[in-house]
Design a protein around this motif. Sequence first.
Motif, short mmCIF file in Angstrom:
data_model
loop_
_atom_site.label_atom_id
_atom_site.label_comp_id
_atom_site.label_asym_id
_atom_site.label_seq_id
_atom_site.Cartn_x
_atom_site.Cartn_y
_atom_site.Cartn_z
N HIS A 17 9.69 -3.15 23.06
CA HIS A 17 10.73 -4.17 22.92
C HIS A 17 10.23 -5.40 22.19
CE1 HIS A 17 12.37 -1.67 26.22
NE2 HIS A 17 13.48 -1.86 25.55
N PHE A 18 8.98 -5.70 22.41
CA PHE A 18 8.43 -6.86 21.73
C PHE A 18 8.36 -6.60 20.23
CE2 PHE A 18 5.11 -10.06 20.67
CZ PHE A 18 5.81 -11.16 21.13
N ILE A 19 8.04 -5.38 19.85
CA ILE A 19 8.05 -5.00 18.44
C ILE A 19 9.45 -5.19 17.87
CG2 ILE A 19 7.84 -3.06 16.84
CD1 ILE A 19 5.61 -1.97 18.66
N LEU A 20 10.43 -4.72 18.59
CA LEU A 20 11.82 -4.93 18.16
C LEU A 20 12.10 -6.42 17.97
CD1 LEU A 20 13.93 -2.48 20.38
CD2 LEU A 20 13.22 -2.18 18.00
N GLY A 21 11.59 -7.20 18.89
CA GLY A 21 11.81 -8.64 18.82
C GLY A 21 11.22 -9.27 17.58
N LEU A 22 10.04 -8.80 17.21
CA LEU A 22 9.42 -9.32 15.99
C LEU A 22 10.23 -8.91 14.77
CD1 LEU A 22 5.61 -8.76 16.70
CD2 LEU A 22 6.98 -10.82 17.02
N LEU A 23 10.71 -7.68 14.79
CA LEU A 23 11.51 -7.20 13.66
C LEU A 23 12.87 -7.90 13.60
CD1 LEU A 23 10.70 -3.38 13.76
CD2 LEU A 23 9.77 -5.13 12.24
N ALA A 24 13.30 -8.44 14.74
CA ALA A 24 14.57 -9.16 14.76
C ALA A 24 14.45 -10.45 13.95
CB ALA A 24 14.96 -9.48 16.19
N GLN A 25 13.25 -10.98 13.90
CA GLN A 25 13.06 -12.23 13.16
C GLN A 25 12.92 -11.97 11.66
OE1 GLN A 25 10.25 -14.68 15.46
NE2 GLN A 25 11.80 -14.47 17.07
N GLN A 26 12.29 -10.85 11.32
CA GLN A 26 12.24 -10.44 9.92
C GLN A 26 11.67 -9.04 9.81
OE1 GLN A 26 8.93 -12.42 7.66
NE2 GLN A 26 8.67 -13.52 9.60
N PRO A 27 12.12 -8.27 8.81
CA PRO A 27 11.58 -6.94 8.57
C PRO A 27 10.09 -7.03 8.25
CG PRO A 27 13.64 -7.24 7.37
CD PRO A 27 13.25 -8.58 7.91
N MET A 28 9.34 -6.07 8.73
CA MET A 28 7.89 -6.09 8.53
C MET A 28 7.31 -4.69 8.48
SD MET A 28 6.22 -9.05 10.92
CE MET A 28 7.23 -8.93 12.36
N THR A 29 6.10 -4.60 7.97
CA THR A 29 5.35 -3.34 8.03
C THR A 29 4.55 -3.31 9.33
OG1 THR A 29 3.33 -4.23 7.06
CG2 THR A 29 5.02 -3.47 5.54
N GLU A 65 0.70 1.51 -6.07
CA GLU A 65 -0.40 2.26 -6.66
C GLU A 65 -1.64 2.03 -5.81
OE1 GLU A 65 -0.89 0.47 -10.40
OE2 GLU A 65 1.19 0.80 -11.02
N ASP A 66 -2.47 3.04 -5.77
CA ASP A 66 -3.82 2.87 -5.21
C ASP A 66 -3.90 2.73 -3.69
OD1 ASP A 66 -4.78 2.96 -7.75
OD2 ASP A 66 -4.85 0.78 -7.97
N ARG A 67 -2.83 2.38 -3.06
CA ARG A 67 -2.93 2.30 -1.60
C ARG A 67 -1.66 2.87 -0.97
NH1 ARG A 67 -4.07 -3.84 -0.53
NH2 ARG A 67 -5.42 -3.57 -2.33
N PRO A 68 -1.74 3.21 0.32
CA PRO A 68 -0.58 3.81 0.99
C PRO A 68 0.66 2.95 0.81
CG PRO A 68 -2.49 3.85 2.44
CD PRO A 68 -2.88 3.06 1.24
N SER A 69 1.81 3.60 0.67
CA SER A 69 3.07 2.87 0.54
C SER A 69 3.27 1.98 1.75
CB SER A 69 4.25 3.84 0.49
OG SER A 69 3.90 5.02 -0.19
N ARG A 70 3.78 0.81 1.50
CA ARG A 70 4.15 -0.06 2.62
C ARG A 70 5.46 0.46 3.18
NH1 ARG A 70 5.29 -5.43 1.54
NH2 ARG A 70 3.99 -6.18 3.24
N LYS A 71 5.50 0.54 4.51
CA LYS A 71 6.74 0.99 5.15
C LYS A 71 7.34 -0.19 5.88
CE LYS A 71 5.53 5.78 5.64
NZ LYS A 71 5.52 6.92 6.58
N ILE A 72 8.42 -0.67 5.35
CA ILE A 72 9.01 -1.89 5.89
C ILE A 72 10.09 -1.54 6.89
CG2 ILE A 72 10.18 -4.03 5.30
CD1 ILE A 72 8.98 -3.45 2.38
N TYR A 73 9.84 -1.94 8.13
CA TYR A 73 10.75 -1.61 9.22
C TYR A 73 11.75 -2.74 9.43
CZ TYR A 73 7.65 2.24 10.35
OH TYR A 73 6.92 3.40 10.30
N SER A 74 12.99 -2.35 9.63
CA SER A 74 14.05 -3.31 9.94
C SER A 74 14.78 -2.86 11.19
CB SER A 74 15.07 -3.40 8.80
OG SER A 74 14.41 -3.52 7.57
#
Lengths: 187, 187
Positions: free
Chosen positions: A10-22, A66-75
């Motif tokens: 739930h805390f993760i959800l809370g952080l994502l509520a403030q802004q999308p993040m990887t 390029e060169d590094r794993p794709s960023r996965k942006i969670y919302s």
Amino acid sequence: MASNSVSSRHFILGLLAQQPMTGYDIKRVLKRLSWLVGSLSFGSLYPALHALKEDGLVTVDVDAQEDRPSRKIYSLTQSGRQVLEEWVNQPTRSNPSMKAFVMRLMLADNFSQAGLITQLHQRRAQVATQRAALEQRGAAPDYKVNLGRRLALDYGLALADTELDWLDSVLDRLFEEPLPMEGVQGG
Amino acid sequence: MASNSVSSRHFILGLLAQQPMTGYDIKRVLKRLSWLVGSLSFGSLYPALHALKEDGLVTVDVDAQEDRPSRKIYSLTQSGRQVLEEWVNQPTRSNPSMKAFVMRLMLADNFSQAGLITQLHQRRAQVATQRAALEQRGAAPDYKVNLGRRLALDYGLALADTELDWLDSVLDRLFEEPLPMEGVQGG
DNA sequence: ATGTGCATGTAACTGGTTACATGATTCG
DNA sequence: CGAATCATGTAACCAGTTACATGCACAT
């Protein structure tokens, strides 16, 4: 179904509520906050994110690089927001830890001021109860004999007193000035 | 061999250092202390006791009773006492929780006053560091915008300040009056 | 060259909880 | 009559860590 009381999800959800993040972003934030709410290793953070997606509480936007794993942006999704709100406004059970309280404190105002005030009141009652129990215990023989115990007791009382004072002063301020956010102008 | 940092095992040893007890007794004590150091369910307490016995850190005296399970009274062995002492005097790592600190605080004076004072000094340094980090963070933009975060920060600062004051006053007292316990001797 | 930051992920293990099993006694 | 206290224990499950695997860029 969404498990109740699993705080870190739930805390993760809370952080994502403030802004999308990887996931990596979340880890960084959590690390800065570790003293107050504790952190999480990648080994549980990434699987947690996968599970949240599986449950439809978050969506992913893949940002290929390029060169590094794709960023996965969670919302957060709509149902994610709902689950979060339910969790935040759920009454806390018996003896919640300081961490659990701070988590809710940080997330509560994503919804209503009223919810936040409720959190503070609940916490006040709980701390007051614990303080009383500690004080009573001070009379017990063990505490007179054993230095370590006596110190621990004293420490607990000191922290409880501070917390009660703090809660009172915050509640006072919020009551006098009901909406200090969003429209905050002069300060 | 003996895992380092497994706190609950060591705390059990610490309780047994004060007096021999049954698992049930330990649970009772732990429950009273739950606010400060957290408790343990029987499902992990009993297996923990079995493991401690297996490792030779405790011995068992069986006290048969009619009608109910025999009471199993656990006592600390010599090597148990040694393991406990090592653990208590081990320097704590990076960011120990309040619980971990209180545990050590409660057990430290089973050995020497000096060890206890070391604990307090260590804690002081750690809290001071965290306090500084929090204060610095208060300047960051998120904290100005978000009420929940601002409150959490303020809460953390208040608790840290109290703790620093408390530690200072205890250290003062212990320094002026090095042996405030009855019967406590050097070693 | 060595480490830190970026960025994702899996597998093995650990330390805990919850629920279950047993069963007498005492308190409200 | 139901709940709490005493008293032990096991099995299934859960949430977390540690260690591993991959790999480039940039600073020391």
